[in-house]
Design a protein around this motif. Structure first.
Motif, PDB file in Angstrom:
ATOM      1  N   UNK A  73      -1.451  -4.134 -43.040  1.00 50.98           N
ATOM      2  CA  UNK A  73      -2.341  -4.411 -41.916  1.00 50.98           C
ATOM      3  C   UNK A  73      -2.821  -3.086 -41.341  1.00 50.98           C
ATOM      4  N   UNK A  74      -4.122  -2.967 -41.139  1.00 51.20           N
ATOM      5  CA  UNK A  74      -4.684  -1.708 -40.630  1.00 51.20           C
ATOM      6  C   UNK A  74      -5.436  -1.966 -39.343  1.00 51.20           C
ATOM      7  N   UNK A  75      -5.054  -1.252 -38.275  1.00 56.99           N
ATOM      8  CA  UNK A  75      -5.717  -1.426 -36.987  1.00 56.99           C
ATOM      9  C   UNK A  75      -6.730  -0.303 -36.794  1.00 56.99           C
ATOM     10  N   UNK A  76      -8.009  -0.630 -36.966  1.00 56.24           N
ATOM     11  CA  UNK A  76      -9.126   0.288 -36.769  1.00 56.24           C
ATOM     12  C   UNK A  76      -8.943   1.666 -37.398  1.00 56.24           C
ATOM     13  N   UNK A  77      -8.775   1.720 -38.720  1.00 51.13           N
ATOM     14  CA  UNK A  77      -8.606   3.035 -39.342  1.00 51.13           C
ATOM     15  C   UNK A  77      -9.830   3.933 -39.222  1.00 51.13           C
ATOM     16  N   UNK A  78     -11.000   3.356 -38.924  1.00 58.80           N
ATOM     17  CA  UNK A  78     -12.219   4.172 -38.863  1.00 58.80           C
ATOM     18  C   UNK A  78     -12.437   4.793 -37.479  1.00 58.80           C
ATOM     19  N   UNK A  79     -11.597   4.425 -36.525  1.00 58.92           N
ATOM     20  CA  UNK A  79     -11.814   4.840 -35.134  1.00 58.92           C
ATOM     21  C   UNK A  79     -11.888   6.365 -34.987  1.00 58.92           C
ATOM     22  N   UNK A  80     -12.964   6.827 -34.385  1.00 61.10           N
ATOM     23  CA  UNK A  80     -13.110   8.250 -34.082  1.00 61.10           C
ATOM     24  C   UNK A  80     -13.470   9.120 -35.275  1.00 61.10           C
ATOM     25  N   UNK A  81     -13.752   8.511 -36.431  1.00 59.19           N
ATOM     26  CA  UNK A  81     -14.068   9.315 -37.613  1.00 59.19           C
ATOM     27  C   UNK A  81     -15.579   9.381 -37.836  1.00 59.19           C
ATOM     28  N   UNK A  82     -16.029  10.529 -38.353  1.00 58.62           N
ATOM     29  CA  UNK A  82     -17.447  10.687 -38.703  1.00 58.62           C
ATOM     30  C   UNK A  82     -17.771   9.719 -39.846  1.00 58.62           C
ATOM     31  N   UNK A  83     -19.059   9.275 -39.924  1.00 60.59           N
ATOM     32  CA  UNK A  83     -19.431   8.260 -40.924  1.00 60.59           C
ATOM     33  C   UNK A  83     -18.967   8.554 -42.351  1.00 60.59           C
ATOM     34  N   UNK A  88      -7.542  -6.068 -42.346  1.00 60.41           N
ATOM     35  CA  UNK A  88      -8.198  -4.938 -41.685  1.00 60.41           C
ATOM     36  C   UNK A  88      -8.873  -5.394 -40.399  1.00 60.41           C
ATOM     37  N   UNK A  89      -8.431  -4.821 -39.290  1.00 61.97           N
ATOM     38  CA  UNK A  89      -9.017  -5.141 -38.005  1.00 61.97           C
ATOM     39  C   UNK A  89      -9.991  -4.020 -37.657  1.00 61.97           C
ATOM     40  N   UNK A  90     -11.235  -4.347 -37.362  1.00 60.39           N
ATOM     41  CA  UNK A  90     -12.251  -3.300 -37.204  1.00 60.39           C
ATOM     42  C   UNK A  90     -13.327  -3.642 -36.178  1.00 60.39           C
ATOM     43  N   UNK A  91     -13.816  -2.584 -35.525  1.00 59.22           N
ATOM     44  CA  UNK A  91     -15.059  -2.711 -34.746  1.00 59.22           C
ATOM     45  C   UNK A  91     -16.239  -2.350 -35.627  1.00 59.22           C
ATOM     46  N   UNK A  92     -15.963  -1.504 -36.636  1.00 53.05           N
ATOM     47  CA  UNK A  92     -17.019  -1.067 -37.553  1.00 53.05           C
ATOM     48  C   UNK A  92     -17.256  -2.150 -38.608  1.00 53.05           C
ATOM     49  N   UNK A  93     -18.109  -3.132 -38.223  1.00 49.92           N
ATOM     50  CA  UNK A  93     -18.292  -4.312 -39.063  1.00 49.92           C
ATOM     51  C   UNK A  93     -18.914  -3.973 -40.411  1.00 49.92           C
ATOM     52  N   UNK A  94     -19.856  -3.034 -40.417  1.00 50.99           N
ATOM     53  CA  UNK A  94     -20.551  -2.718 -41.672  1.00 50.99           C
ATOM     54  C   UNK A  94     -19.554  -2.214 -42.712  1.00 50.99           C
ATOM     55  N   UNK A  95     -18.706  -1.274 -42.296  1.00 47.69           N
ATOM     56  CA  UNK A  95     -17.725  -0.703 -43.232  1.00 47.69           C
ATOM     57  C   UNK A  95     -16.708  -1.757 -43.652  1.00 47.69           C
ATOM     58  N   UNK A  96     -16.263  -2.571 -42.707  1.00 46.23           N
ATOM     59  CA  UNK A  96     -15.232  -3.559 -42.998  1.00 46.23           C
ATOM     60  C   UNK A  96     -15.739  -4.640 -43.956  1.00 46.23           C
ATOM     61  N   UNK A  97     -17.008  -5.044 -43.776  1.00 45.98           N
ATOM     62  CA  UNK A  97     -17.549  -6.119 -44.622  1.00 45.98           C
ATOM     63  C   UNK A  97     -17.869  -5.627 -46.030  1.00 45.98           C
ATOM     64  N   UNK A  98     -18.000  -4.325 -46.194  1.00 48.36           N
ATOM     65  CA  UNK A  98     -18.184  -3.783 -47.535  1.00 48.36           C
ATOM     66  C   UNK A  98     -16.874  -3.851 -48.308  1.00 48.36           C
ATOM     67  N   UNK A  99     -15.794  -3.655 -47.584  1.00 47.82           N
ATOM     68  CA  UNK A  99     -14.480  -3.613 -48.228  1.00 47.82           C
ATOM     69  C   UNK A  99     -13.903  -5.013 -48.470  1.00 47.82           C
ATOM     70  N   UNK A 100     -14.014  -5.873 -47.449  1.00 46.64           N
ATOM     71  CA  UNK A 100     -13.310  -7.160 -47.482  1.00 46.64           C
ATOM     72  C   UNK A 100     -14.097  -8.209 -48.265  1.00 46.64           C
ATOM     73  N   UNK A 101     -13.386  -9.200 -48.788  1.00 52.05           N
ATOM     74  CA  UNK A 101     -14.102 -10.290 -49.436  1.00 52.05           C
ATOM     75  C   UNK A 101     -14.315 -11.448 -48.459  1.00 52.05           C
ATOM     76  N   UNK A 102     -13.530 -11.446 -47.376  1.00 52.63           N
ATOM     77  CA  UNK A 102     -13.606 -12.532 -46.408  1.00 52.63           C
ATOM     78  C   UNK A 102     -13.358 -11.969 -45.015  1.00 52.63           C
ATOM     79  N   UNK A 103     -13.846 -12.671 -43.996  1.00 51.98           N
ATOM     80  CA  UNK A 103     -13.620 -12.143 -42.669  1.00 51.98           C
ATOM     81  C   UNK A 103     -13.652 -13.196 -41.574  1.00 51.98           C
ATOM     82  N   UNK A 104     -13.213 -12.753 -40.423  1.00 43.95           N
ATOM     83  CA  UNK A 104     -13.184 -13.580 -39.216  1.00 43.95           C
ATOM     84  C   UNK A 104     -13.787 -12.760 -38.083  1.00 43.95           C
ATOM     85  N   UNK A 105     -14.318 -13.460 -37.081  1.00 39.77           N
ATOM     86  CA  UNK A 105     -14.782 -12.768 -35.883  1.00 39.77           C
ATOM     87  C   UNK A 105     -13.980 -13.286 -34.696  1.00 39.77           C
ATOM     88  N   UNK A 106     -13.375 -12.333 -33.972  1.00 43.58           N
ATOM     89  CA  UNK A 106     -12.567 -12.659 -32.804  1.00 43.58           C
ATOM     90  C   UNK A 106     -13.369 -12.289 -31.558  1.00 43.58           C
TER      91      UNK A 106
END
Ligand code: ATP
Length: 236
Positions: A158-168, A190-208
């Protein structure tokens, strides 16, 4: 593999999650998208046994895990890489990685072999294994945090916002590594605010949204959903 059914959780008098359900199949990569404060961290911490749930059930590999200690959950193969990295800056990369193996009853040589395996996934860290973790760049520190989680030999990471604070560019690097980990057969949540990056990686998703699951679907469905596009992908 993971079955979260109708859980409710919160802090003191406030309820953060209401009736949240989700599932992750073996070797699958699933994302949970949500804005700041939607309850993503609370959800991922509840799954990892760090925040108690008030009702509902969490099952991993067919067995109920809510109520178990976080350490026991780690030993079953469900490991959280928390938001904010939480490294020990005055310890070396290698020492930080070793801490990830604390819950395993592995001998020194097994741990050394596991460190080699993890460093194979992060070649950039190989030559930096003896430097202080605090001297690394944000992206490298994120790699160490993920590497430390891998030291516990997860079957579900489980990953909590691994992209947080990182350059693109670094976000892309981190996501590529997470994809490689997934290709090794480790399921990803993978829990993310960066939807574009997360949806490229994941095959399925949820919105909370404000503690409730409002949309779910394949990554393709989510990336073409008007609500997701407007709220999370910045497409008007
Ligand atoms: P972020 O992207 O900011 O991490 P999030 O979607 O992960 O947001 P949570 O961190 O789960 O959201 O927070 C959801 C709500 O719970 C927020 O209103 C937050 O203020 C509250 N909250 C989180 N942790 C605690 C805590 N330890 N005690 C009290 N309230 C908390």
């Amino acid at each position: 593999m993971l079955e979260v059914s109708d859980i409710t959780a919160g802090y003191g008098n406030s309820t953060v999650l209401t009736g949240v359900s989700l599932s992750i199949e073996r070797s699958e990569a699933v994302t949970v998208l949500g804005a700041n404060g939607a309850g993503k961290s609370t959800l991922i911490q509840a799954i990892a046994g760090l925040t108690p749930i008030r009702s509902g059930e969490i099952r991993f590999e067919g067995e109920r895990i809510n109520g178990l200690s976080a350490a026991r959950i780690v030993r079953r193969g469900l490991v959280l890489c928390p938001e904010g990295r939480h490294l020990f800056p005055q310890m070396s990369v290698r020492e930080n990685l070793m801490l990830g193996a604390y819950s395993r009853k592995a001998g020194r040589s097994a741990i050394a072999a596991q460190i080699d395996e993890v460093l194979d996934i992060f070649p950039a860290l190989k030559e930096k294994r003896t430097v202080y973790a605090g001297s690394l760049s944000g992206g490298e520190q994120q790699m160490v945090a993920i590497g430390r989680a891998l030291m516990a030999k997860p079957r579900l990471l489980l990953l909590d916002e691994p992209s947080l604070g990182l350059a693109p560019l670094l976000v892309q690097t981190v996501m590529r590594v997470v994809g490689e980990i997934n290709q090794r057969g480790i399921a990803i949540g993978l829990v993310e605010q960066n939807a574009a990056a997360a949806l490229e990686l994941a095959s399925r998703g949820y919105v909370l949204e404000t503690g409730a699951m409002v949309i779910q679907g394949s990554a393709r469905e989510l990336s073409t959903d008007d609500r997701v596009r407007a709220a999370y992908l910045g497409v008007v």
